[in-house]
Every structure is written in C-alpha cells, then in structure tokens.
Enzyme design. Structure first.
Site, PDB file in Angstrom:
ATOM      1  N   HIS A   1       3.931   4.928   5.492  1.00 12.05           N
ATOM      2  CA  HIS A   1       4.603   3.989   6.400  1.00 12.05           C
ATOM      3  C   HIS A   1       4.230   4.337   7.834  1.00 12.05           C
ATOM      4  CE1 HIS A   1       7.752   1.575   8.243  1.00 12.05           C
ATOM      5  NE2 HIS A   1       7.877   0.982   7.067  1.00 12.05           N
TER       6      HIS A   1
ATOM      7  N   ASP B   1       8.699  -0.560  -0.950  1.00  7.15           N
ATOM      8  CA  ASP B   1       8.015  -1.347  -1.992  1.00  7.15           C
ATOM      9  C   ASP B   1       7.758  -0.568  -3.267  1.00  7.15           C
ATOM     10  OD1 ASP B   1       6.393  -2.792   0.744  1.00  7.15           O
ATOM     11  OD2 ASP B   1       7.709  -3.855  -0.644  1.00  7.15           O
TER      12      ASP B   1
ATOM     13  N   HIS C   1       1.443  -4.814   3.523  1.00 11.38           N
ATOM     14  CA  HIS C   1       2.803  -5.098   4.025  1.00 11.38           C
ATOM     15  C   HIS C   1       3.683  -5.527   2.844  1.00 11.38           C
ATOM     16  CE1 HIS C   1       5.945  -6.113   6.723  1.00 11.38           C
ATOM     17  NE2 HIS C   1       5.487  -7.224   7.267  1.00 11.38           N
TER      18      HIS C   1
HETATM   19  C1  SDX Z   1       6.114  -2.457   4.380  1.00 10.37           C
HETATM   20  O1  SDX Z   1       6.125  -1.698   9.245  1.00 10.37           O
HETATM   21  C2  SDX Z   1       7.131  -1.902   8.460  1.00 10.37           C
HETATM   22  O2  SDX Z   1       8.267  -1.677   8.807  1.00 10.37           O
HETATM   23  C3  SDX Z   1       6.794  -2.503   7.112  1.00 10.37           C
HETATM   24  C4  SDX Z   1       7.931  -2.567   6.094  1.00 10.37           C
HETATM   25  C5  SDX Z   1       9.004  -3.559   6.509  1.00 10.37           C
HETATM   26  O3  SDX Z   1      10.145  -3.414   6.052  1.00 10.37           O
HETATM   27  O4  SDX Z   1       8.657  -4.553   7.204  1.00 10.37           O
HETATM   28  O5  SDX Z   1       8.521  -1.290   5.954  1.00 10.37           O
HETATM   29  C6  SDX Z   1       7.435  -3.032   4.727  1.00 10.37           C
HETATM   30  O6  SDX Z   1       5.109  -3.073   4.651  1.00 10.37           O
HETATM   31  C7  SDX Z   1       6.055  -1.092   3.752  1.00 10.37           C
HETATM   32  C8  SDX Z   1       4.597  -0.585   3.558  1.00 10.37           C
HETATM   33  C9  SDX Z   1       4.061  -1.208   2.276  1.00 10.37           C
HETATM   34  N1  SDX Z   1       2.611  -0.953   2.168  1.00 10.37           N
HETATM   35  C10 SDX Z   1       2.137  -0.112   1.232  1.00 10.37           C
HETATM   36  O7  SDX Z   1       2.834   0.562   0.453  1.00 10.37           O
HETATM   37  C11 SDX Z   1       0.614  -0.066   1.172  1.00 10.37           C
HETATM   38  C12 SDX Z   1       0.155   1.386   1.108  1.00 10.37           C
HETATM   39  N2  SDX Z   1       0.435   2.051   2.381  1.00 10.37           N
HETATM   40  C13 SDX Z   1      -0.520   1.986   3.388  1.00 10.37           C
HETATM   41  O8  SDX Z   1      -1.589   1.157   3.332  1.00 10.37           O
HETATM   42  C14 SDX Z   1      -0.134   2.586   4.732  1.00 10.37           C
HETATM   43  O9  SDX Z   1       0.630   3.696   4.494  1.00 10.37           O
HETATM   44  C15 SDX Z   1       0.582   1.654   5.681  1.00 10.37           C
HETATM   45  C16 SDX Z   1      -0.187   0.395   5.895  1.00 10.37           C
HETATM   46  C17 SDX Z   1       1.939   1.337   5.169  1.00 10.37           C
HETATM   47  C18 SDX Z   1       0.709   2.386   7.000  1.00 10.37           C
HETATM   48  O10 SDX Z   1      -0.556   2.519   7.511  1.00 10.37           O
HETATM   49  P1  SDX Z   1      -0.829   3.287   8.906  1.00 10.37           P
HETATM   50  O11 SDX Z   1       0.444   3.627   9.580  1.00 10.37           O
HETATM   51  O12 SDX Z   1      -1.824   2.511   9.661  1.00 10.37           O
HETATM   52  O13 SDX Z   1      -1.397   4.670   8.429  1.00 10.37           O
HETATM   53  P2  SDX Z   1      -2.913   4.955   8.156  1.00 10.37           P
HETATM   54  O14 SDX Z   1      -3.492   3.857   7.309  1.00 10.37           O
HETATM   55  O15 SDX Z   1      -3.579   5.284   9.445  1.00 10.37           O
HETATM   56  O16 SDX Z   1      -2.823   6.259   7.221  1.00 10.37           O
HETATM   57  C19 SDX Z   1      -2.777   7.570   7.757  1.00 10.37           C
HETATM   58  C20 SDX Z   1      -3.500   8.421   6.717  1.00 10.37           C
HETATM   59  C21 SDX Z   1      -4.905   7.923   6.386  1.00 10.37           C
HETATM   60  O17 SDX Z   1      -5.648   9.040   5.888  1.00 10.37           O
HETATM   61  P3  SDX Z   1      -6.846   9.669   6.795  1.00 10.37           P
HETATM   62  O18 SDX Z   1      -7.726   8.505   7.209  1.00 10.37           O
HETATM   63  O19 SDX Z   1      -6.131  10.301   7.982  1.00 10.37           O
HETATM   64  O20 SDX Z   1      -7.512  10.662   5.896  1.00 10.37           O
HETATM   65  O21 SDX Z   1      -2.808   8.349   5.445  1.00 10.37           O
HETATM   66  C22 SDX Z   1      -3.636   7.727   4.474  1.00 10.37           C
HETATM   67  C23 SDX Z   1      -4.723   6.989   5.235  1.00 10.37           C
HETATM   68  O22 SDX Z   1      -5.885   6.864   4.441  1.00 10.37           O
HETATM   69  N3  SDX Z   1      -2.803   6.815   3.740  1.00 10.37           N
HETATM   70  C24 SDX Z   1      -2.821   6.656   2.420  1.00 10.37           C
HETATM   71  C25 SDX Z   1      -1.813   5.723   2.136  1.00 10.37           C
HETATM   72  N4  SDX Z   1      -1.220   5.337   3.268  1.00 10.37           N
HETATM   73  C26 SDX Z   1      -1.853   6.007   4.265  1.00 10.37           C
HETATM   74  N5  SDX Z   1      -3.595   7.229   1.469  1.00 10.37           N
HETATM   75  C27 SDX Z   1      -3.338   6.837   0.200  1.00 10.37           C
HETATM   76  N6  SDX Z   1      -2.371   5.962  -0.144  1.00 10.37           N
HETATM   77  C28 SDX Z   1      -1.600   5.379   0.782  1.00 10.37           C
HETATM   78  N7  SDX Z   1      -0.657   4.517   0.438  1.00 10.37           N
END
Ligand code: SDX
Length: 443
Positions: A320, A376, A281
């Site tokens: 996201h 971010d 997050h």
């Molecule tokens: C913020 O919710 C909000 O609004 C948050 C926010 C706000 O203003 O409050 O926008 C702020 O928190 C932004 C997000 C910051 N976090 C990151 O940058 C961390 C990296 N991103 C992730 O961990 C992920 O994308 C999330 C947590 C942001 C979202 O996760 P989800 O929606 O649960 O998606 P998921 O983990 O189920 O991913 C779907 C697929 C998966 O692959 P498969 O299992 O289908 O093969 O995408 C992949 C994930 O492994 N994936 C990534 C990835 N993010 C998702 N693979 C590599 N790198 C990534 N960053």
C-alpha cells in the site's frame, strides 16, 4: 502572493522557525520558504530561477510525496495503521454504525440526529429507481461485458438524465445529485450483474434496507420477496463501511481532477469508477481471487513466492502507498469473513490466503518492503462466499466508495484554494524540427 523572499544575504540560522532556507548553488542566492502543515507550496519554488528562465518546479510521478488538497474527510496514519472517517476510528464505525449513517457522516461532516438520519434514509430509499432507458442501454452491452465497464458507462450516462447536475454551485442541487448517486449505484451495479447473468432486472424494493435491497436486486428470482440472511446483510454493510473513503487514493484523485473542471458529479464519479477498475487499485480484489485460484494449493505457495521475488508476479492484495503496517480494514474484513463463512461454509481458498499471508509476513523480501495485506486481500473471499463472480468484486468496492468520492467532490467544489488540475511536465522530445511533406518524404 508567495511566501518566498529571495535574499542575497547568507541564510541565517534565525530565519523564521517555520521556514526552509534553500541556497541555489547556481546563483549563490538563498531563499526562505514558508513551511505550513509540514509542507511547502510548490508555487513558492517558482521564484528560484536562473536569470529570466522558468522558475523551479517539483517532479513527483504518482504524487508519492505531494499533497493535492486540504481535506477533513478521512485521516490515515500509515505507520500506525490508523483510519478515521471525520475523526471516528474505522473499528468503531464498522462495529457500531451502518453504511447509510457512515455515508451521512462523510457527506455532512457530523453524525445525524434521529430526524436527520430518518430523512436521509427516506431520501436515499426513494431515489433507488433509475430511468427506464438505463435498462435499454444496459441490455445493449455484450453478454460478457465486464460489470465495471458497464458501471463506469452507466454512472456517466446518469449525467444525461440529470442535466441540472451541471449547476454545481447550488447547495440544494448538489445535495439532490449526491442522494441520487448514493441511491442509484446499487441499482446500476445489480443491473450490470443481472445482464451478465442473462437474468431479468429486479426493481428496487423500498421496504428493504439499503444493503438488503441491493442483495434483492442481485439475487431475487421468482419469490415474492427476497429474504437475505441478516448476517450476510450485516457483513456486506460492514464491507461497504470499510470501503467508504480513503483520502486521496487514485480513484478519488481522478474524481477531484475531473471535478476540478467544474463538470457535473456523475461525470467526475464515472472517472473514479474507471480509476478503481485498475488491478493496482480496486481491481485488486478480483486479481487476488484469480491469484489464489491460480496458486491452487498451499504446496504451490513457495514457488509462487519465488515468482514474486523474481519480479514475475505481484502478490495482489499486498502492499500500500500509505500503510506500511497492517491495513486496519484487512483485519476487520478477516473477522467479517468468519461471520460469513458461518452462514455459507468456508472458502477453500481461505487456507491458501492464510498460509500465503503467514509466509509473506515472515519473509525478508516482504518485510523489507513493508508489504502487508491490504483491504483487497480478504474481501474477495467474502464476495465469493456470497456467490459473486470475481468480475463483480470491484463493483462492490465502487458502491461502498461512492459516498467518499462525493464527500471529496463536495469539498473540492467548495475549496477556494482549488484550481483546475493541470500539472507541469519535463519535456523530453525533439524541438523545432522542419516539417517535410509526405510527398517529399516518400519520394
Ligand atoms: C487499494 O491508495 C489507496 O488508499 C488505495 C486503497 C483505497 O482504499 O482506495 O487502499 C485501495 O487500491 C489497495 C491496494 C490494492 N492493490 C493491490 O493489492 C495490488 C498490489 N499492490 C501493489 O501493486 C502496490 O503495493 C500498490 C500499487 C498498492 C502500491 O504501490 P506503490 O506505493 O507505488 O509501491 P511500489 O510499487 O513503489 O512498491 C515498492 C516496492 C517495489 O519493490 P522494489 O522496486 O523497491 O524492489 O514494493 C514492491 C515493488 O515492486 N511491491 C510489491 C507489491 N507491492 C509493492 N511486490 C510484490 N507484490 C506486491 N503486491
């Protein structure tokens, strides 16, 4: 009263258009369930049951497809990359407004008149001081304590200085606590930073604007008055605007869940700070910078991308839950970065970030998963240009998000539909075991 009618008659095509007809194949019974706002009430599924067993519930880890509330604070369209606060597009607010005006908009639901704005700024300005005891316990943290841990603790501690905040049903009292928290978060954040730097705490300067005062409390040394470059003040103010709210993200969900017990707002927001701390997050901005430093040079990007595909790495700052297109905030931050780098000189990690984004956006792995830069990805590069250490990045996010957390909390405490947050579970453990006392077990 639920909107479910259990009928023995087979589902008919002419059931009310705004309804779902489901057939329980275990009993042959059909049910018409009302659809409102493109949702069905999970409670309505409770009527679907076998004999006297428990009714159906929904199972949704991470609330991927569950609405928890009605809200008019923020609108997001993830497919189109749209973000609006109280109906105003983020692009217009970032360009034409300022953080305290946006904070007023989020809290009050409308833009202020001049008199309302002046009163709001005056109130916030004259609540930036904190009780001297805050200094004492901030000095009590280890020298290397993470500023987010200190902010979480000091935000919660404010509830002990303002016990009247527990009177959450009093309109004037709610307003006073909201003003206090928006005003004091920069002071708490700045003092956490100064503690880690081993520098004396700088008191608020009420002759400065909100964001200029924050920079003064962070960086002032022996000079009479800290004079921040106006371009940097403006850039940070825009970043605060971009972080101000984001509908039901994890930290807002934490604020609402804790707030649903009718605890004071300082305790609820402290829970939000804790949720924001996580690297998935708000902690992602710190993690992005560490990732870019670890990659080191553009030549190392292909190996890193392979590591992501192998599941050994996450591309921090990408992806996201809602945006399946470019995060509109990332686009604006990328532009703000150019303004900041004009003053501070560019950040060598920017080249790595730009190349990483370029490669990722062309790579099937990321395209298939709809992974784009989020808020971010670039913000940390700007914060580093301000000379902030990575540990401070999420504190900056928290200061920006405070009006949003409080606007959502305010909505919660006035929402007649809301109840204490207490989800169900699917139990997977043992049942009715006979306890054997230790003396027998170990004999
Ligand atoms: C913020 O919710 C909000 O609004 C948050 C926010 C706000 O203003 O409050 O926008 C702020 O928190 C932004 C997000 C910051 N976090 C990151 O940058 C961390 C990296 N991103 C992730 O961990 C992920 O994308 C999330 C947590 C942001 C979202 O996760 P989800 O929606 O649960 O998606 P998921 O983990 O189920 O991913 C779907 C697929 C998966 O692959 P498969 O299992 O289908 O093969 O995408 C992949 C994930 O492994 N994936 C990534 C990835 N993010 C998702 N693979 C590599 N790198 C990534 N960053």
């Amino acid at each position: 009263m639920t909107d479910v009618t259990a009928t023995d008659a087979p589902a008919t095509a002419d059931a009310a258009t705004d309804s779902l007809t489901v057939r329980d194949n275990r009993t042959g019974q059909s049910y018409d369930i009302a659809i409102t706002d493109n949702t069905i009430k999970a409670a309505d599924l409770g009527q679907i049951r076998l004999d006297e067993g428990p009714g159906l519930a929904t199972y949704d880890p991470g609330f991927v497809n569950t609405a928890s509330c009605r809200s008019s604070v923020t609108f997001i369209d993830g497919e189109e990359g749209i973000l609006e606060y109280r109906g105003y597009p983020i692009e217009q607010l970032a360009e034409k407004s300022n953080f305290l005006e946006v904070a007023y908009l989020l809290i009050h639901g409308a833009l202020p008149s001049k008199a309302e704005y002046d009163a709001w700024v005056h109130e916030i300005t004259y609540h930036t001081f904190v009780h001297e005891n805050v200094k004492s316990f901030t000095e009590g943290f280890r020298y290397d304590a993470h500023p987010m841990g200190m902010l979480m603790a000091s935000t919660g501690a404010l509830s002990t200085f303002y016990p009247d905040a527990r009177n959450i049903n009093d309109v004037e009292n709610r307003h006073l606590q909201i003003v206090r928290m928006i005003a004091k978060m920069p002071t708490l954040g700045a003092w956490s930073f100064r503690h880690t730097q081993g520098k004396p705490f700088v008191y608020p300067d009420n002759d400065l604007s909100y964001t200029a005062n924050f920079l003064s409390m962070l960086f002032k040394m022996s000079e009479q008055r800290f004079e921040a470059d106006e371009r940097l003040v403006k850039a940070l103010d825009v970043l605060f605007i971009l972080h101000a709210d984001h509908e039901q993200n994890a930290s807002t969900n934490a604020v609402r869940s804790v707030g649903s017990t009718q605890v004071d707002p300082y305790s609820a927001v402290s829970a939000g700070v804790g949720a924001l701390f996580g690297p998935l997050h708000g902690g992602a901005n710190e993690a992005v910078l560490r990732m870019l430093r670890r990659i080191g040079t553009t030549s190392e990007i292909p190996a890193f991308i392979e590591g992501v595909k192998d599941g050994n790495e996450k591309l921090m700052g990408f992806g996201h839950r809602v945006y399946k297109n470019y995060d509109p905030r990332a686009r604006i931050i990328k532009k703000a970065a150019e303004d900041v780098f004009e003053v501070t000189g560019t950040n060598p990690l920017l080249d790595i970030a730009l190349e990483l984004e370029k490669i990722a956006l062309e790579d099937e792995y990321f395209i298939k998963r709809k992974l784009y830069p989020n808020v971010d990805f670039y913000s940390g590069l700007i914060y580093e240009a301000f000379q902030f250490p990575p540990e401070m990045f999420t504190v900056l996010f928290a200061i920006g998000r405070t009006p949003g957390w409080l606007a959502q909390w305010l909505e919660l405490v006035q929402d007649k539909e809301q109840k204490i947050a207490r989800p169900k579970q699917i139990y997977t453990g043992d049942r009715t075991l006979d306890f054997v006392p230790a003396s027998e077990r170990w004999a």
